[in-house]
Motif scaffolding. Structure first.
Motif: not given
Lengths: 357, 234
Positions: A140, A205-206, A347-348, A351, A353, B25, B28-29, B63, B66-67, B70-76, B79-80
């Motif tokens: 990163m 944080m990470m 909730c984790a 999303r 696809r 997508d 996102y990846d 997207i 938002n994730d 909402d705590g679905i994705l994190f900093v790493p 950043l990618l």
């Protein structure tokens, strides 16, 4: 707590150091709990450290104030204190154009600590504080694993030369940075302890969860004598993290170093809302949760430590508290879930696809 | 394309709509090469650079943001994704300038005087860049004069200030008050952030908004820029 002393011995062996030869392992083997120190930054600011100045420069410029910092913890009953070297790596000191003074400043931090500890009249562990580089690691960011190891190793050698008993890696958020610090401890031939800061919905944080860290330490070639959590959000969140380590099945001694409550902005001033009484409750709950090394972080002053020590000594051990009991005594949690266990999938789920697959 | 999947997609065989969704997508990846390829394909198909920026890149990063919120994705992961976005932006940037497309916005950012913490500020800068903003990073320990000089020199839209210490956060008010004294406060949108801050504090010192994290900073900056554009065209 009887089983815990064997755990400490096992941990000592696992580091590759001779079991019981280092001071922290010896003390963990002989005691149910050890009390660590409180806030370094908060205390130094109260002593007049200018905002924006590097605390580490005081190790040589204002040694008496650093001695006073250490004595404050010792006199309040701490069995272990951290050296004033949190930002003492080349990346952080570079911000003050002091990147060439890593060895000198860390050695000075450690020597002052050794002096205060040896004059205390009881056994005190001097733990060489190593904070994060503040850089973002590959892929990163730009910091390579090798460069991180080099920086931590340089700092570790300075702390070792100044006579610390153990290296104390803290406030880490990235698993790779934790691994790099472990490698530096190995290169320096030092036992170490490593804690992360879980400040984002129960994760670092990470994105590292308590369960992730518990698994990570066991995969290291030189696991820490103890691991755990420091800083983060509030005392309640920190104890939820400790319970998370235990749920992951760890038998290694655990560290709880939580902030004295949460910083609040009141009438134009900031203060941490954790009173000495609250921190005393926190310390007892931390011990009952299973933490073996208990201390404070930001906002935790000697008066808090004194109350914590008294509570730890005078309160009989109780059953492991539930999350509800923790919330009732210390206040609620910052998030509904900490990213581990049953709530994980709720909730984790990303999303994504991924039509590509 | 480094993916070794059996049914690997050929981006150029997708129609526009599918390709844009695929780029969402891929953002996102965090797949930088795929994003660069997607941008080039859309350019070849005659898309305006600004449309690629907004519909493919910024919408995809929304997207991600938002994730993260909402705590679905994190900093790493974020950043990618931001890094992949920057790959696309590098292609679009000169073209956007040539075609006179509206700017996403330019932000001057720095940690306030007396404060040496920069990781949160760096995250905001990286994510803002990922969302298409131009960033002028003044680093740590930034005095009011330096902020204001950079805002004017760069013709910036936004000022971002960060503080991690309870002892340094009041300096944000000094910067805002100096802007007011010089009659320049209304020229800029002022966003503030940092662990000890909250909305109440931001309001009390006269900032436009408090941003809890980097994703919120990006969303807030976008909202303000949209309002600014609407005002300008009204």
């Amino acid at each position: 707590m009887g089983a815990d002393s064997t755990t400490a011995n096992a941990a000592g062996t696992a580091t590759g150091t001779e079991s019981g030869t280092d001071r922290l392992s010896r003390m963990l083997a002989g005691r149910d709990w050890l009390m660590a120190d409180g806030a370094t930054g908060t205390t130094l600011f109260n002593m007049g450290l200018g905002a924006g100045d590097a605390p580490e420069l005081w190790n040589t410029a204002e040694p008496d104030r650093i001695r006073a910092l250490y004595r404050g913890a010792v006199e309040a009953g701490s069995d272990l204190f951290l050296t004033n070297s949190f930002g003492g790596n080349a990346a952080r000191l570079k911000l003050h154009d002091a990147q060439g003074r890593v060895g000198e400043l860390n050695r000075a931090a450690a020597e002052l600590g050794r002096e205060v500890a040896d004059a205390a009249g009881r056994e005190i562990v001097v733990a060489g504080s190593i904070g994060p580089t503040g850089e973002i690691m590959e892929p990163m960011g730009a910091l390579t694993f090798k460069a991180a190891v080099e920086m931590f190793h340089e700092q570790a050698e300075g702390l070792k030369a100044g006579g610390v008993d153990v290296l104390w890696v803290e406030t880490i958020s990235d698993a790779n940075e934790y691994r790099a610090a472990a490698e530096a401890a190995r290169l320096a031939g030092m036992p170490w302890v490593g804690t992360m800061s879980f400040d984002t919905a129960g994760r670092t944080m990470m994105g590292v969860t308590s369960a992730d860290l518990a698994a990570l330490v066991e995969k290291l070639p030189n696991p820490p004598l103890a691991f755990g959590a420091n800083c983060g959000v509030g005392a309640a969140d920190l104890l939820r993290t400790v319970l998370g380590f235990l749920a992951a099945g760890t038998e290694r001694p655990l560290v709880a170093k939580g902030n004295a409550g949460i910083p609040k902005y009141v009438h134009g001033h900031i203060h941490y809302d954790g009173t000495p009484e609250l921190m005393a409750e926190y310390a007892v709950l931390a011990r009952d949760c299973g933490a073996r090394i208990i201390g404070g972080c930001c906002g935790t002053l000697p008066e808090h430590l004194t109350a914590m020590r008294a509570a730890l000594e005078n309160t009989p051990a109780g059953p492991r508290p539930t999350l509800e009991a923790i919330a009732e005594k210390l206040g609620g949690f910052s998030s509904a879930s900490d990213g581990t266990g049953e709530g994980k999938g709720a909730c984790a789920a990303p999303r994504r696809r991924r039509r590509r697959r | 394309m480094s993916d070794e999947d059996e049914d690997d997609l050929i981006l150029s065989e997708l129609d526009d709509e599918e390709l844009v969704l695929q780029m969402h997508d891929d953002l996102y990846d965090g797949l930088k090469e795929e994003i660069e390829e997607g941008v080039n394909i859309l350019l070849e198909r005659g898309w305006e650079p600004y449309r690629i920026l907004t519909e493919a890149l910024v919408a995809g990063m929304t997207i991600v943001g938002n994730d993260f919120r909402d705590g679905i994705l994190f900093v790493p992961e974020v950043l990618l994704a931001a890094n992949a976005m920057k790959g696309g932006m590098a292609i679009l940037k000169p073209l956007l300038a040539e075609t006179g497309a509206p700017r996403m916005g330019k932000m001057v950012i720095g940690t306030v005087k007396g404060d040496i913490h920069d990781i949160g500020k760096n995250l905001v800068a990286m994510m803002m860049e990922g969302a298409g903003f131009e960033i002028v990073d003044l680093g740590i320990n930034t005095p009011a004069e330096e902020y204001i000089e950079a805002l004017e020199r760069e013709e910036a839209d936004l000022l971002g200030m960060s503080a991690l210490l309870t002892t340094t956060m009041p300096y944000m008010k000094v910067v805002i008050d100096t802007l007011k004294e010089q009659g320049k406060r209304n020229d800029y949108i002022v966003l503030v952030g940092g662990a000890p801050l909250n909305e109440e504090f931001a309001g009390a010192i006269g900032a436009d908004s408090y941003c809890r994290d980097a994703a919120v900073a990006v969303e807030t900056a976008k909202e303000y820029m949209l309002r600014k554009h609407n005002r300008a065209s009204a």
